[in-house]
Enzyme design. Structure first.
Site, PDB file in Angstrom:
ATOM      1  N   ILE A 197      37.410  38.174  35.543  1.00 59.42           N
ATOM      2  CA  ILE A 197      38.460  37.568  36.449  1.00 59.42           C
ATOM      3  C   ILE A 197      38.721  38.923  37.522  1.00 59.42           C
ATOM      4  O   ILE A 197      39.065  39.823  37.262  1.00 59.42           O
ATOM      5  CB  ILE A 197      39.983  37.223  35.729  1.00 59.42           C
ATOM      6  CG1 ILE A 197      39.734  36.145  34.662  1.00 59.42           C
ATOM      7  CG2 ILE A 197      40.979  37.006  36.871  1.00 59.42           C
ATOM      8  CD1 ILE A 197      40.805  35.789  34.137  1.00 59.42           C
ATOM      9  N   GLU A 198      38.353  38.498  38.906  1.00 59.98           N
ATOM     10  CA  GLU A 198      38.374  39.299  39.909  1.00 59.98           C
ATOM     11  C   GLU A 198      39.731  39.176  40.669  1.00 59.98           C
ATOM     12  O   GLU A 198      40.023  37.963  41.265  1.00 59.98           O
ATOM     13  CB  GLU A 198      37.353  39.185  40.843  1.00 59.98           C
ATOM     14  CG  GLU A 198      35.796  39.468  40.047  1.00 59.98           C
ATOM     15  CD  GLU A 198      35.388  40.951  40.110  1.00 59.98           C
ATOM     16  OE1 GLU A 198      36.513  41.868  40.693  1.00 59.98           O
ATOM     17  OE2 GLU A 198      34.520  41.302  39.686  1.00 59.98           O
ATOM     18  N   THR A 199      40.541  40.133  41.029  1.00 59.02           N
ATOM     19  CA  THR A 199      41.743  39.780  41.776  1.00 59.02           C
ATOM     20  C   THR A 199      41.429  41.013  42.959  1.00 59.02           C
ATOM     21  O   THR A 199      41.148  42.203  42.741  1.00 59.02           O
ATOM     22  CB  THR A 199      42.678  40.337  41.023  1.00 59.02           C
ATOM     23  OG1 THR A 199      43.038  39.670  39.751  1.00 59.02           O
ATOM     24  CG2 THR A 199      44.244  40.027  41.850  1.00 59.02           C
ATOM     25  N   GLY A 238      39.222  44.389  39.909  1.00 60.91           N
ATOM     26  CA  GLY A 238      39.545  44.296  41.362  1.00 60.91           C
ATOM     27  C   GLY A 238      38.273  44.188  42.123  1.00 60.91           C
ATOM     28  O   GLY A 238      37.326  44.541  41.821  1.00 60.91           O
ATOM     29  N   PHE A 262      39.666  35.099  41.791  1.00 62.03           N
ATOM     30  CA  PHE A 262      38.682  34.202  41.389  1.00 62.03           C
ATOM     31  C   PHE A 262      37.878  34.613  40.030  1.00 62.03           C
ATOM     32  O   PHE A 262      38.243  35.802  39.403  1.00 62.03           O
ATOM     33  CB  PHE A 262      37.394  34.017  42.328  1.00 62.03           C
ATOM     34  CG  PHE A 262      37.144  35.172  42.911  1.00 62.03           C
ATOM     35  CD1 PHE A 262      35.927  35.772  42.474  1.00 62.03           C
ATOM     36  CD2 PHE A 262      37.706  35.855  44.057  1.00 62.03           C
ATOM     37  CE1 PHE A 262      35.370  36.746  43.077  1.00 62.03           C
ATOM     38  CE2 PHE A 262      37.430  37.161  44.575  1.00 62.03           C
ATOM     39  CZ  PHE A 262      36.186  37.679  44.138  1.00 62.03           C
TER      40      PHE A 262
END
Length: 594
Positions: A412-414, A340, A348
């Site tokens: 994968i960053e949310t 996160g 992204f």
């Protein structure tokens, strides 16, 4: 480190071997606050009884309100009420020196009313909370994000009206250890049930148990954590040659990673076609200890797991040690680490650069991110980065890329705050998970179709062919962990590795390919050795910074024969699990009574 900071560093059986005494820091502002002393003990007792139900314990009650804590994933240390205003201090991560970001607590009002909340000791400075206008609230049997009012996030200092007295202790501390205040109002419309407040949409260990035991995927317990919680491994049944590794929840406060991982597992349960192409190995929660205890970033031992993948220690980060051993058994096509992000919106990724000798190399590296962009408006390709810097060498993304040559090793960053200031709900998590699986299915290692890219990127690829590398402005990560720990940055320090390793920085220049881990130079850990040199090569200095980007507690520097680092500070032998820990506590308690 100044004298004032030394006075604030304490040893406490509940908060770890060493911690920052926030109550002493705010003693002139919060006169006689009510402290949630037994929060960690009660959590361990819940685990011992296998009781993961939502059973919060009250620790403060007045004629107007009751404050609840001590439940799974909760974090609240102290409160002080002033009329309709409630001032709150958070617990730091266990065995760290002041890591605070995650909060989760409950309030029951005796009459409908509006309250003002101030959380005074937030450590995260660069956060979208400055522009974000709501947090997560559980009221009327559902989580929502539209009901908090007048939310502010500002630096804690004596110039603000709340800190108007002549107390200079907070202002002096700001130079090396800045704190921030989160302030918001909430209008309570009912007094029959507890209203819960949290930084983001929670995802607990009990949620994990429900997911694992209701999934059709095969599961097993790979290993146990320090507290005895399981590290689950799930895998798909299709026997394909290439494997996709999914990692989630290294950092407890980044619950969005768990929500996306759950949706991916549900798609695989329903028979998503990507299983015909890849076999999936999933570790849905790598830090259950931190999640269970309400930590923000670290595991029980005070270790930032995403700074230990280059050379994990079995005693202090058994989660990573066992997962790394397991990954090397497979031919891995993708490694996706779900995190996160608190500084950017949307979703992204961060990848790893490879030598560019042909335009197809450039396209292959960035193809997956382009496919994600084409599949969803919630994915922002222009926030992606493929740069690899020395301060990220020990992250899962880079360490597995280097150690096992996994070309598509990615983080994968949310965003914790959604897209365009609209928070992600279950529907968005569902779409983001589906988009990832679809992109994996569409990915073609030999894709050379230039239509995937615009003309500007094609020109950039041509320019980079001679330079043999991909240039990005960012190193990639939300993990500026050094802001959450007090570190004296002396450029002339000799920094040594663990005691069973050879010191990296010596007078003669070592070989650059050495991957010996470097320990961070915190001057208040005992038995630290420091030496001065006139000149240290620049690349060694960068490697030193990489090890500063993790939370280290005193137990990291202890010999392997040292006591188990528990919040109860019980000596003698190594404890295999939580049941032994509880028994030892009971024995020690009886001996004191006698």
């Amino acid at each position: 480190m100044n004298v004032q900071m030394k006075k604030l560093l304490k040893t406490n059986k509940d908060l770890g071997n060493q911690y920052l005494d926030f109550t002493q820091l705010f003693e002139k502002k919060l006169k006689q606050p009510t402290i949630n002393n037994d929060s960690k003990k009660e959590l361990i007792e819940q685990y011992r009884q296998r009781n993961f139900k939502h059973e919060p314990q009250p620790f403060y009650e007045s004629s107007e309100i009751i404050v609840y804590g001590s439940f799974e994933n909760s974090n609240i240390m102290a409160v002080q009420q002033e009329g309709n205003e409630l001032n709150i201090l958070l617990n730091g991560d266990t065995n760290t020196n002041g890591c605070t970001q995650w909060f989760y607590f409950g309030i029951l009002v005796k009459q409908p009313q509006q309250l003002t909340f101030r959380i005074l000791n937030n450590r995260r400075g660069k956060s979208l909370l400055k522009e974000y206008n709501h947090i997560r609230v559980y009221d009327n049997n559902k989580w929502n994000s539209e009901t908090t009012k007048e939310l502010f996030y500002y630096r804690t200092n004596i110039n603000h009206p709340f800190y108007h007295s002549q107390d200079s202790s907070i202002a002096n501390l700001q130079q090396n250890f800045p704190l921030h205040t989160l302030q918001f109002n909430y209008n309570f419309t009912q007094n029959k049930s507890i209203v819960y407040f949290a930084l983001t949409l929670p995802y607990t260990v009990s949620n994990l148990y429900h997911l694992v035991y209701n999934s059709t995927l095969k599961h097993k317990v790979l290993c146990s954590t320090t507290l005895g919680l399981p590290i689950f491994k799930l895998k798909t049944k299709h026997k394909t040659s290439e494997v996709v590794i999914i990692l989630a929840r290294q950092h407890p406060s980044e619950s969005v990673g768990s929500h996306i991982c759950e949706e991916m597992i549900k798609f695989l349960d329903s028979g998503h076609q990507v299983q015909n192409k890849y076999r999936f190995i999933i570790f849905p929660m790598l830090n259950p200890d931190g999640v269970f205890l309400g930590n923000s970033r670290c595991n029980f031992n005070g270790v930032d797991l995403n700074r230990k993948w280059d050379m994990p220690n079995q005693n202090t980060e058994p989660e990573i040690y066992n997962v790394v051993k397991h990954i090397k058994k497979y031919k891995v096509a993708f490694l996706l680490d779900l995190h996160g992000h608190s500084k950017k919106l949307n979703q992204f990724l961060y990848g790893c650069s490879t030598p560019i000798k042909h335009i197809s190399d450039y396209m292959r590296v960035k193809q997956f991110s382009r496919l994600l962009q084409q599949g969803s408006d919630l994915f922002n390709y222009f926030n992606c980065s493929f740069n690899v810097t020395p301060d990220r060498m020990s992250t899962a993304r880079v360490a597995m890329w280097k150690k096992f040559s996994i070309a598509n090793s990615m983080t994968i960053e949310t965003s914790l705050y959604g897209a365009s200031k609209r928070p992600f709900e279950k529907e968005e998590f569902h779409l983001l998970a589906q988009n990832i699986l679809n992109a994996l299915f569409q990915y073609d290692e030999y894709q050379t179709d230039p239509r995937l890219f615009d003309a500007q990127e094609i020109n950039q690829a041509i320019k980079l062919i001679k330079k043999e590398g991909i240039e990005d402005k960012e190193s990639g990560s939300d993990s500026d962990a050094e802001q959450d720990i007090i570190v004296v940055r002396n450029p002339r320090l000799k920094v040594t590795s663990r005691r069973d390793s050879t010191p990296l920085m010596v007078k003669s220049k070592p070989k650059q390919q050495s991957e010996t881990p470097i320990q961070q130079p915190t001057l208040f850990f005992k038995n630290e050795q420091t030496y001065s040199y006139k000149k240290i090569p620049s690349y060694q200095m960068k490697r030193k910074v990489s090890r500063m980007n993790s939370f280290q507690s005193q137990i990291i520097d202890e010999p392997l024969s040292a006591q188990l680092p528990t919040i109860y500070n019980i000596p003698s032998r190594q404890y295999k699990g939580t049941l032994d820990l509880i028994q030892a506590i009971q024995v020690k308690s009886l001996s004191r009574q006698q």
